[in-house]
Design a protein around this motif. Structure first.
Motif, PDB file in Angstrom:
ATOM      1  N   ILE A   1      65.030  69.655  57.001  1.00 37.48           N
ATOM      2  CA  ILE A   1      64.548  68.444  56.327  1.00 37.48           C
ATOM      3  C   ILE A   1      63.682  67.673  57.323  1.00 37.48           C
ATOM      4  O   ILE A   1      64.143  67.322  58.419  1.00 37.48           O
ATOM      5  N   VAL A   2      62.424  67.432  56.955  1.00 34.63           N
ATOM      6  CA  VAL A   2      61.439  66.853  57.878  1.00 34.63           C
ATOM      7  C   VAL A   2      60.884  65.545  57.311  1.00 34.63           C
ATOM      8  O   VAL A   2      60.352  65.515  56.193  1.00 34.63           O
ATOM      9  N   VAL A   3      61.025  64.470  58.078  1.00 37.06           N
ATOM     10  CA  VAL A   3      60.398  63.189  57.722  1.00 37.06           C
ATOM     11  C   VAL A   3      59.037  63.143  58.410  1.00 37.06           C
ATOM     12  O   VAL A   3      58.956  63.239  59.641  1.00 37.06           O
ATOM     13  N   ARG A   4      57.978  63.001  57.608  1.00 33.59           N
ATOM     14  CA  ARG A   4      56.616  62.999  58.163  1.00 33.59           C
ATOM     15  C   ARG A   4      56.136  61.560  58.345  1.00 33.59           C
ATOM     16  O   ARG A   4      56.157  60.756  57.406  1.00 33.59           O
ATOM     17  N   VAL A   5      55.690  61.282  59.562  1.00 35.77           N
ATOM     18  CA  VAL A   5      55.270  59.920  59.900  1.00 35.77           C
ATOM     19  C   VAL A   5      53.822  59.944  60.377  1.00 35.77           C
ATOM     20  O   VAL A   5      53.457  60.715  61.276  1.00 35.77           O
ATOM     21  N   ASP A   6      53.020  59.080  59.776  1.00 34.84           N
ATOM     22  CA  ASP A   6      51.606  58.960  60.133  1.00 34.84           C
ATOM     23  C   ASP A   6      51.443  57.766  61.080  1.00 34.84           C
ATOM     24  O   ASP A   6      51.691  56.616  60.699  1.00 34.84           O
TER      25      ASP A   6
ATOM     26  N   ASP B   1      46.830  51.535  62.245  1.00 34.75           N
ATOM     27  CA  ASP B   1      47.321  50.367  62.977  1.00 34.75           C
ATOM     28  C   ASP B   1      48.839  50.246  62.872  1.00 34.75           C
ATOM     29  O   ASP B   1      49.493  49.736  63.787  1.00 34.75           O
ATOM     30  N   GLU B   2      49.416  50.667  61.757  1.00 39.84           N
ATOM     31  CA  GLU B   2      50.850  50.567  61.535  1.00 39.84           C
ATOM     32  C   GLU B   2      51.411  51.952  61.200  1.00 39.84           C
ATOM     33  O   GLU B   2      50.769  52.724  60.477  1.00 39.84           O
ATOM     34  N   PRO B   3      52.588  52.240  61.701  1.00 40.26           N
ATOM     35  CA  PRO B   3      53.188  53.527  61.326  1.00 40.26           C
ATOM     36  C   PRO B   3      53.615  53.510  59.859  1.00 40.26           C
ATOM     37  O   PRO B   3      53.998  52.477  59.317  1.00 40.26           O
ATOM     38  N   ARG B   4      53.538  54.657  59.215  1.00 40.04           N
ATOM     39  CA  ARG B   4      53.928  54.740  57.806  1.00 40.04           C
ATOM     40  C   ARG B   4      54.346  56.170  57.487  1.00 40.04           C
ATOM     41  O   ARG B   4      54.099  57.108  58.264  1.00 40.04           O
ATOM     42  N   LEU B   5      55.004  56.345  56.346  1.00 40.02           N
ATOM     43  CA  LEU B   5      55.295  57.691  55.892  1.00 40.02           C
ATOM     44  C   LEU B   5      54.000  58.368  55.454  1.00 40.02           C
ATOM     45  O   LEU B   5      53.039  57.704  55.047  1.00 40.02           O
ATOM     46  N   ALA B   6      53.969  59.682  55.546  1.00 39.91           N
ATOM     47  CA  ALA B   6      52.756  60.433  55.196  1.00 39.91           C
ATOM     48  C   ALA B   6      52.337  60.136  53.762  1.00 39.91           C
ATOM     49  O   ALA B   6      53.173  60.099  52.847  1.00 39.91           O
ATOM     50  N   ALA B   7      51.034  59.921  53.601  1.00 37.09           N
ATOM     51  CA  ALA B   7      50.492  59.695  52.267  1.00 37.09           C
ATOM     52  C   ALA B   7      49.704  60.902  51.798  1.00 37.09           C
ATOM     53  O   ALA B   7      49.568  61.159  50.592  1.00 37.09           O
TER      54      ALA B   7
END
Length: 717
Positions: free
Chosen positions: A69-74, A78-84
């Motif tokens: 299970i992989v949480v993708r973070v972008d 300027d701000e970190p966020r979940l992958a869009a």
């Protein structure tokens, strides 16, 4: 893990030698370090962080559903966020090619989180729990004290800081939980939880193993545990690494594949000050991690027996050349893959199948007896174990029962060998499993006094004997005799479980005694001059016993007489040639054997000819024989012999001589004339050879005797 062929291909001689220690194996730590190095190369490859990974921890998850299970973070904006641009939470299969990329480093503490950002969940965790673990990559791991310090010292530490920042956003956390719960559809799973991060707008999502900052934080977390075990504050300091010989920051409370050198392991750390352990046993941080990686190979080369854990770890003697190490890796690999055999058997198979010279092969040997949690006794420790001893003992034993006159005869022989054999008894048959019996301790389990393994301790003679044979150290004769006699007495006493006299057991014990006394092996140690003859190799003919017609019989005598004479003369413990002094222990031992032979002979006559259910063998059990009683037993046995002689003369009219006169005449000189109460022979010595004599006497008859010709046989005998 790479197969031996794959390992050789990936690490040819010129590559492998650069990875190997420069010095020969000189200690257990050296050996563990080599094992750890080979394991790392075979699983995670080379590189600075490879030793810190734990690929075996999650090996059961490879190619299973929902195992990653992989949480993708972008982090490219300027701000970190979940992958869009991609699925923000990926649930997929964990595969072999992802082992290094996920960079998993297991922490075994039940309530802790793994050292790496990648974390392994428990078996069949429900979706809610898996969601919690996934969120903790941001909320717990990223804010761990050691991780944040590592981030502060690293140029890419901002990646971890942004991961922690994202973990403060409740909306993000709710999204992670909702996505995982929805995708799993309420089903439980066993998974690894990790993250992928994108640091550049035109870049890809990278795995933790691809980013140095994640690797360094993982490394620092694992190293932190090496100095705080057993409640130490900081057991570390600058010293010379005992493995590499180089100055380094050393640690004192690192984990150990064998649980050695820990705070409660008193044999290795007597009077330990936990904070100063690094002074007593300095090992560098990286060496300690490599040693910890030896666990898979160490465990594969161990087995449990007699309530103890026996370590039998192969290594190569002398300089670590690539060719020797390639062969060693093959042994270790097969030990991991095959649970049915010991490293001894694997090494022998390699030697036999590939005609390999094992002169350079050595074994570290020890036995560990656990008492309670984290408390152990270590004993029998040596680095000088060799394949030679267990292998040759197994072969020598088989040769004895197969081809010497004490145990066998030609197929057309009309008279039995001195001692019985039985294909259903492991030590009285030529078995392909004899090497397995020797290496696992079953060889002594069959002959020594029985014990409850749950209550075994470090003084267990079975363990002492096993370790002695594996390492080539002689076993004390008096210990063997004590164990033999205790087992015989137990079997004679336990009427519910055992029937009749334990002749096969005693013959097995004697075969074992003879094998241990082999001149080349020299695995018996006399504890005093009186039992020195027992430690000498018998001189039984190396051919099968001749038939009745081939036995020279002087003066028209009976074949039983020269057979007895030959057996006594060829058994050093009994032979007059070794010591003919009537007051010597050898003479006393011979007297005990002769008494047993007469008791066995007449007892058999009572059973077959007189149809008696209770015979002299039952009347005079082994435990009843002492120096103070042996003369009385002899007198009563001889008297009973004369009674049967008179009966035979009445029936036949011309019965020649005395029944069993070849034994009776000798007994008059060895027991009836001297005073046995003044003998010096030890009780176990006396009883064992009496028991051997009973076995001899019960087996002393024409071959293929049956009920129909008993009367005729007994008239001849």
């Amino acid at each position: 893990m790479l197969s031996p062929d794959e390992f050789r291909e990936k690490y040819p001689a010129e590559v492998l030698e650069d990875e190997l220690p420069n010095s020969p194996i000189g200690s257990l730590r050296d050996l563990q370090y080599l094992y750890g190095k080979l394991y790392t190369l075979a699983t995670t490859g080379g590189g600075e962080y490879a030793p810190y990974l734990t690929p075996d921890a999650a090996s059961d998850l490879v190619d299973t559903d929902d195992s990653l299970i992989v949480v993708r973070v972008d982090m490219s904006g300027d701000e970190p966020r979940l992958a869009a641009d991609l699925d923000p939470v990926l649930i997929t299969r964990y595969s072999d090619d992802l082992i290094q990329q996920v960079g998993h480093c297991k922490y075994s503490a039940a309530a802790g989180i793994d050292h790496s950002v990648t974390h392994q969940a428990g078996q069949d965790s429900d979706p809610e729990k898996l969601a919690r673990y996934a969120k903790e990559r941001l909320t717990r791991w990223a804010v761990d004290e050691v991780v944040t310090k590592a981030a502060d010292d690293h140029t890419d530490g901002w990646i971890i800081e942004r991961l922690a920042e994202l973990g403060e956003d409740e909306t993000i956390l709710e999204t992670i939980e909702e996505t995982i719960t929805r995708k799993l559809g309420g089903e439980s799973a066993t998974s690894l939880l990790t993250v992928q991060v994108k640091t550049a707008s035109d870049g890809d999502y990278q795995w933790p193993g691809d980013l140095d900052v994640f690797n360094e934080a993982m490394r620092q977390r694992k190293l932190a545990k090496l100095v705080t075990k057993n409640k130490a504050d900081d057991s570390s300091g600058d010293a010379t690494d005992l493995v590499t010989g180089l100055p380094a920051r050393t640690v004192g409370t690192s984990e150990d594949p064998q649980n050695y050198f820990l705070g409660k392991q008193l044999e290795k750390f007597p009077g330990l000050d936990i904070e100063e352990a690094w002074r007593s046993h300095p090992i560098s941080e990286d060496a300690a991690i490599t040693v910890m990686n030896a666990g898979t190979f160490v465990e594969a080369c161990t087995y449990r027996t007699f309530g103890a854990k026996v370590y039998y770890l192969p290594y190569v003697f002398g300089r670590l050349t690539a060719n020797k190490v390639h062969r060693l890796y093959g042994l270790l690999y097969h030990a991991v893959e095959n649970d049915d055999t010991t490293p001894i058997e694997d090494a022998y198979k390699d030697e036999r199948d590939a005609d390999i010279n094992t002169r350079d092969l050595r074994f570290y040997i020890s036995a560990v007896m656990p008492h309670q949690m984290s408390r152990y006794d270590v004993f029998g420790e040596t680095l000088n174990g060799r394949l030679h001893y267990p292998k040759e003992l197994a072969f020598t034993h088989n040769r004895l029962v197969e081809s010497v006159s004490a145990f066998n005869m030609k197929s057309e022989a009309e008279w039995t060998a001195p001692l019985p054999t039985n294909e259903k008894w492991g030590l009285l048959s030529t078995s392909d499993e004899q090497l397995h019996a020797v290496s696992t301790g079953w060889y002594f389990y069959q002959t020594f006094s029985e014990r409850d393994d749950d209550e075994a301790d470090a003084d267990d003679p079975r363990i002492k004997a096993l370790i002695s044979v594996l390492s080539g150290e002689p076993i004390a004769v008096d210990m063997l005799l004590e164990e033999y006699v205790n087992r015989i007495v137990d079997e004679q006493t336990d009427d519910d479980e055992h029937e009749g006299f334990p002749s096969f057991l005693i013959a097995s014990q004697f075969a074992q005694l003879c094998a241990l006394a082999d001149n080349e092996l020299q695995l018996l140690r006399p504890t005093d001059p009186s039992n020195e003859p027992i430690a000498h190799e018998p001189t039984y003919d190396r051919y099968i016993m001749p038939s009745l017609d081939e036995i020279p019989i002087a003066d028209g005598g009976h074949p039983a007489a020269p057979k007895l004479e030959s057996f006594i003369n060829e058994t050093p413990a009994l032979s007059p040639a070794h010591d003919d002094d009537p007051d010597s222990v050898t003479s006393q031992r011979r007297g005990a054997f002769l008494l047993g032979a007469l008791v066995g002979d007449i007892g058999s006559y009572q059973e077959y000819s007189e149809d008696r259910s209770t015979t002299l063998v039952d009347q005079y059990p082994v435990k009843s024989i002492t120096r103070s009683r042996i003369k009385k037993v002899t007198q009563e046995t001889v008297a009973k012999t004369l009674t049967y002689t008179r009966q035979e003369k009445k029936q036949q009219g011309n019965y020649p001589g005395t029944k069993a006169d070849h034994i009776v005449d000798r007994l008059r000189d060895t027991i009836l004339k001297p005073d046995p109460e003044e003998w010096e022979i030890e009780t176990d010595d006396l009883r064992f050879y009496y028991a051997l004599g009973v076995t001899y006497g019960m087996n002393d008859h024409p071959w293929n005797r049956d009920e129909s010709d008993v009367d005729e046989i007994e008239e001849e005998h």
